[in-house]
Write an enzyme that holds these catalytic residues in place. Structure first.
Site, PDB file in Angstrom:
ATOM      1  CG  HIS A  81      -2.013   0.898   1.280  1.00  0.00           C
ATOM      2  ND1 HIS A  81      -2.625   1.299   2.445  1.00  0.00           N
ATOM      3  CD2 HIS A  81      -2.673   1.536   0.291  1.00  0.00           C
ATOM      4  CE1 HIS A  81      -3.613   2.136   2.174  1.00  0.00           C
ATOM      5  NE2 HIS A  81      -3.651   2.298   0.876  1.00  0.00           N
ATOM      6  CG  ASP A 101      -3.988   3.430  -2.920  1.00  0.00           C
ATOM      7  OD1 ASP A 101      -3.764   3.805  -1.758  1.00  0.00           O
ATOM      8  OD2 ASP A 101      -4.884   2.619  -3.197  1.00  0.00           O
TER       9      ASP A 101
END
Ligand code: OXD
Ligand code: MN
Length: 645
Positions: free
Chosen positions: A228, A279
């Protein structure tokens, strides 16, 4: 008409159709004409609202149901045959039970609807990093968002060939019934099922479900990592570039850091930031013994509130065309969009995110229920729109990483920046991360919780095995990136943010990259290497912590302090988290790092640690019966202010 002869794809589509029983099946070929006609259809049905074509060409607004505005972590399951393999942090369901439950819910739910078949690629088609997925869905909104967020269409089927494997994704919005909402992952079957939601994070199955949960499991088995993380490139005045990946929990400023505009003083010298991703990073060991990263996505699913010309000019520019906005407010004077923090002037005539007229006179900053846009309202914008998108964005081989950065929202304890002593210590720092929760997930906001590597909601297997995988990866890289931790969110005693954040984070990035080149000094402390305040360039910094209190070198010194008493307490807290929450499979290397931290803080009387949800849950045992099969954390509100710096 089917667009492939791949039997496995055809079988999956047929089985899905037998279950959902749609009136029609439409294959998404990725052509501009098809996408255009779907947009027209969605406008006709009211699913999308067309925005001002002159001011926001090809942009649309979508509103979700009010019960469906964020990821639902307590309805997100990892369905492995053995419960232990999902680990104690994930919610688990037996795969047979999960398939049956979802089949029952989805059976016949597509009657009267069309089922779309979306072939998509995570990563540039043809890249060794890329992986193909097929998502079937009864939502045009999903098709149009997937078309921005991933590479979609016939090219993906071609890459799959006659018998290539893919990740199966079945999405049925059903009645968007929160009580029957399930986001199921079957890592052992390469399958995802999502029912009763239409919110992006739960239904754009290429994103969190595939590119993180399923991919993290694949990465463990195949020797790579799905993280992430944003990826950014720093271009130096001499034209050289260095790349950094950074993991922060949801809505903690990844998009802002990834698109940062350096302060004037740096711009004048010739520094630039190039955005590779905001992201997700897929990371592999390169032939040169370094770690190489790609962003498997093709767009940004960014948080709208707080985004403006100053906080993130590049993100705002990215939303100026071809963008789908979700749950923002509609300015009916000119058919544009608005959200809190976009401008100081509030719109006169506006429809809020629930579709009701909004009265600006009733707006109270402190009361989220008076907001025009939902706090987790989003923009889905094509990456190519971003003025600072990296020339390496479409690179098939990715970019080499010089540094990995972890970070979270911590009002105290954690200094502005510090460096791990080595890879294993860096893994320890990542494993011990905690951060205040945000509106990206349903539940209380502003609660401190552990979020290892910002992957708590996204690791598709046992967290202890995930830590071990990080340690193993370290053994495979000859030239590992250095690992750092940052905290942009330290506050003074009155709760004011001490560090300006946003573009000024460049000053910290510069120190980090200098450390990677052995060009900057540091102090060795109990927790790792901390900068000497003088080594962080404050030239031209213009920030008032509060009215009349300008940021100066003493403030920098303060946010660089490592308070041993606080860290002694933090070490105890981490130990409790390891023992009581992750519980087992934690590699010895991490226990060793914890022991070193404790040893380094020896003599200091532990100050009370900031309460995390995990520690509160432990303390209040026996916990009340969980909603699902794993105890959910008991949430406690804090008054901490928030921003996405
Ligand atoms: C996201 C999230 O949408 O982390 O990126 O929730
Ligand atoms: Mn995210």
């Amino acid at each position: 008409m089917a667009l492939t002869k791949n039997k496995k794809v055809l079988e999956f589509v047929q089985e899905s159709a037998e279950l959902g029983q749609p009136d029609n099946i439409v294959w998404i070929d990725g052509s501009a004409e098809q996408i255009k006609s779907l947009k027209e259809q969605a406008v006709k049905s009211g699913e999308l609202i067309k925005l001002n074509e002159n001011l926001l060409p090809d942009c649309y607004l979508h509103r979700t149901k009010v019960n469906d505005v964020a990821r639902v972590e307590d309805r997100t399951f990892i369905c492995t045959k053995n419960k232990e393999d999902a680990g104690p942090i994930n919610y688990w369901m037996d795969p047979r039970e999960a398939y049956e439950l979802c089949s029952e819910i989805a059976r016949g739910s597509m009657k009267g609807r069309t089922m779309y078949v979306i072939p998509y690629s995570m990563g540039v088609v043809g890249s060794p990093f890329a992986k193909i997925g097929i998502e079937v869905t009864d939502s045009i909104y999903v098709v149009l968002n997937m078309n921005i967020m991933t590479r979609v269409g016939v090219k993906c089927l071609k890459a799959l060939g006659k018998d290539g494997d893919f990740i199966k994704g079945f999405h049925a919005k059903c009645n968007v019934d929160a009580d029957n909402r399930y986001i199921m992952h079957f890592p052992e079957d390469n399958t995802i099922i999502s029912v009763n939601s239409a919110y992006g994070g739960n239904v754009l199955l290429g994103k969190k479900c595939f590119a993180l949960r399923i991919a993290s499991y694949l990465g463990k088995n195949e020797g790579w990592m799905a993280e992430h993380m944003l990826i950014l490139g720093v271009k130096f005045p001499d034209g050289t570039k260095k790349y950094v990946a950074a993991a922060f929990p949801s809505a903690c400023g990844k998009t802002n850091l990834a698109m940062l505009i350096p302060p004037k003083h740096y711009k004048e010298k010739g520094y630039e930031i190039e955005c590779v991703g905001d992201d997700i990073a897929w990371i592999r060991v390169g032939e040169d013994g370094r770690l190489w990263a790609v962003n498997p996505e093709n767009g940004f699913f960014g948080v709208a509130p707080g985004t403006n010309e100053h906080s993130n000019y590049n993100a705002l520019q990215a939303t100026k065309r071809g963008t789908i906005f979700t749950n923002v407010a509609l300015n009916t004077d000119d058919m544009t969009v608005w959200w809190e923090g976009l401008s100081k002037d509030l719109p006169e005539h506006c429809i809020d995110w629930t579709g009701k007229p909004w009265n600006k006179d009733k707006f109270d900053k402190k009361d989220k229920s008076t907001c025009a846009a939902h706090p987790n309202s989003r923009f889905t914008a094509p990456a190519v729109n971003c003025p600072c998108v990296s020339p390496e964005f479409d690179s098939k081989k990715g970019v080499p990483l010089s540094a990995i950065i972890f970070g979270g929202r911590r009002a105290s304890t954690t200094p502005l920046v510090y460096e791990a002593r080595d890879w294993n210590h860096g893994v320890f720092i990542g494993s011990a991360m905690s951060s205040e929760t945000t509106a990206a997930a349903a539940g209380a906001v502003g609660v401190l919780r552990h979020d290892p590597m910002a992957m708590k909601p996204f690791t598709g297997y046992h967290m202890g095995d995930y830590f071990a995988h990080w340690i193993e990866m370290g053994k495979k890289v000859k030239n590992p990136p250095k690992i750092f931790n940052v905290n942009w969110f330290r506050t003074d005693k009155d709760g004011n943010f001490m560090w300006p954040g946003f573009g000024d984070n460049m000053r910290v990035l510069e120190w980090i990259l200098k450390r990677c080149e052995n060009q900057a000094d540091a102090e060795e402390t109990a927790i790792g290497y901390v900068p000497k305040a003088e080594d962080i360039d404050l030239t031209g910094l213009d920030y008032e912590i509060k009215e009349g209190k300008a940021f100066g070198i003493d403030d920098l010194k303060e946010i660089l302090t490592v308070d041993k008493a606080k860290w002694a307490a933090e070490a105890e807290e981490i130990e409790g988290y390891y023992n009581n929450t992750v519980k087992d499979r934690i590699p010895g290397e991490l226990w060793h790092c914890l022991a070193t931290l404790k040893e380094n803080c020896k003599g200091a009387k532990p100050e009370k640690a900031a309460p995390t949800t995990e520690a509160s849950a432990e303390a209040s045992k026996p916990a009340k019966k969980p909603a699902a099969k794993k105890t959910s954390s008991t949430a406690k509100k804090t008054s901490a202010a928030k921003k996405n710096s």
